[in-house]
Design an enzyme around this catalytic site. Structure first.
Site, PDB file in Angstrom:
ATOM      1  N   PRO A 142      17.138   0.407  40.355  1.00 11.04           N
ATOM      2  CA  PRO A 142      17.065  -0.024  41.759  1.00 11.04           C
ATOM      3  C   PRO A 142      16.987  -1.552  41.840  1.00 11.04           C
ATOM      4  O   PRO A 142      16.397  -2.204  40.967  1.00 11.04           O
ATOM      5  CB  PRO A 142      15.766   0.605  42.271  1.00 11.04           C
ATOM      6  N   LYS A 143      17.600  -2.128  42.853  1.00  9.19           N
ATOM      7  CA  LYS A 143      17.452  -3.561  43.117  1.00  9.19           C
ATOM      8  C   LYS A 143      16.396  -3.710  44.201  1.00  9.19           C
ATOM      9  O   LYS A 143      16.655  -3.450  45.374  1.00  9.19           O
ATOM     10  CB  LYS A 143      18.781  -4.190  43.550  1.00  9.19           C
ATOM     11  N   TRP A 144      15.210  -4.115  43.803  1.00  7.93           N
ATOM     12  CA  TRP A 144      14.072  -4.163  44.712  1.00  7.93           C
ATOM     13  C   TRP A 144      14.156  -5.369  45.629  1.00  7.93           C
ATOM     14  O   TRP A 144      14.625  -6.442  45.240  1.00  7.93           O
ATOM     15  CB  TRP A 144      12.768  -4.193  43.913  1.00  7.93           C
TER      16      TRP A 144
END
Length: 345
Positions: free
Chosen positions: A34-36
């Protein structure tokens, strides 16, 4: 900044970077994370010395005392971690609350750290608990070391969490479609060494969304009486037109004709709800001046984030929508589906 003489890598260091991609790459040599939606942060610990470093190399330590305390509580005495700082609010992640931390008053930072504690989501181990640098190892090996580190030292649901990783592209696509907290997907080659400051082997695929907005005003260019940017509005739940951002991606060849078109529509107040703000330390007298328009024009724009009642960054002009009724341009377009990414941790 402390010396960190006991570590094989000393701050500041450049983190690995990503390059923009349009679609998620496929293949056995790719992993997905995931790209937070937070602050990139490299955390250093050498005994009692702890430093949080931003992506640009600046110290973040004083803004997140709760994370410094959490790092100090770990049984590991030395390490370097790479991750993202986020702030959960009511089950979701709030970038606005994160921005509030960058404040000169230590008392305010301390109060916010208690009211809205941050979480450090870790996705790479650069130096392990034995002080050994792992930068030359492939990602698949570093990840194995990170998972062992997390199992041994991190507490479940504490202020430090292990970011999930998958090699299943269908899982990655599911993450990509999540509505709250994720900024997209990061794809990494699993044979990739930790390449500081480089963009090869890592891709970010960001979600780009569109919205139809009313043009409630415009600004002229700094040195020419031609339109420089369109001021965008959306109708709120009370039926008032709120200023929510701008778009300045206008072709130079289009400016003269568009300026004449807009000037014919100049009519106060433009925005009936929240209006464009006043001067700031970055603005000039010219940049705060704007012309209100009769709310007749609708434009479709592309954006990445909508937080705090406005587009976080400038938007990209896509097209005019003459068939769209301005009153249909409401805040409902930018409200995300409520599927919290925190459930992944």
């Amino acid at each position: 900044m402390p010396s960190f003489e006991g570590l094989t890598l000393h701050p500041p260091i450049e983190p690995m970077e990503t390059r923009q991609a349009q679609r998620i790459p496929e293949g056995d040599d790719w992993t997905y994370e995931p790209k937070w939606d937070g602050f990139r942060c490299i955390a250093f610990r050498d005994g009692a010395q702890i430093t949080l470093q931003s992506k640009s190399g600046k110290p973040l330590t004083r803004y997140f005392p709760e994370l410094v305390a959490a790092l100090a509580d770990l049984k590991a005495n030395q390490f370097v971690l790479d991750g993202e700082i986020v702030i959960p609010i009511d089950g979701n992640l709030s970038f606005d609350d994160l921005l509030m931390r960058i404040h000169p008053a230590a008392s305010r930072v301390e109060r916010l750290s208690r009211a809205t504690p941050a979480v450090y989501i870790v996705f790479d181990l650069v130096v392990d608990a034995d002080g050994k640098a792992l930068v030359a190892l492939p990602l698949r090996t570093r990840r194995q070391n990170l998972e062992r580190f997390a199992k041994k030292f991190l507490r479940p649901k504490g202020l430090m969490r292990l970011s999930p990783l998958t090699k299943n592209i269908e899982v990655a696509r599911k993450w990509f479609r999540m509505g709250v907290g994720l900024d997209g997907i990061v794809a990494k080659r699993d044979d990739l060494r930790y390449q500081t400051g480089e963009r090869t082997g890592m891709q970010k695929i960001k979600k780009q969304r569109t919205a139809d907005c009313v043009v409630g005003g415009f600004r002229y260019l700094e040195k020419k009486r031609l339109v420089g940017s369109l001021l965008l509005g959306l109708f709120n739940d009370q039926g008032l037109l709120d200023h929510v951002g701008f778009t300045s991606s206008i072709h130079d060849d289009d400016r003269p004709a568009l300026t004449k078109r807009l000037q014919a529509l100049i009519k106060p107040p433009g925005f009936t709800g929240k209006a464009p703000g006043g001067p700031s330390r970055w603005s000039t007298k010219r940049s705060t001046e704007w012309q209100p328009l009769n709310p007749k024009l609708v434009v479709e724009v592309q954006f990445d984030h909508f937080t705090g009642g406005r587009f976080r960054h400038g938007t990209k002009f896509l097209r005019w929508r003459p068939e769209k009724t301005p009153r249909k341009c409401t805040m409902k377009q930018v409200r995300r589906e409520n599927r919290s990414a925190l459930n992944l941790l």
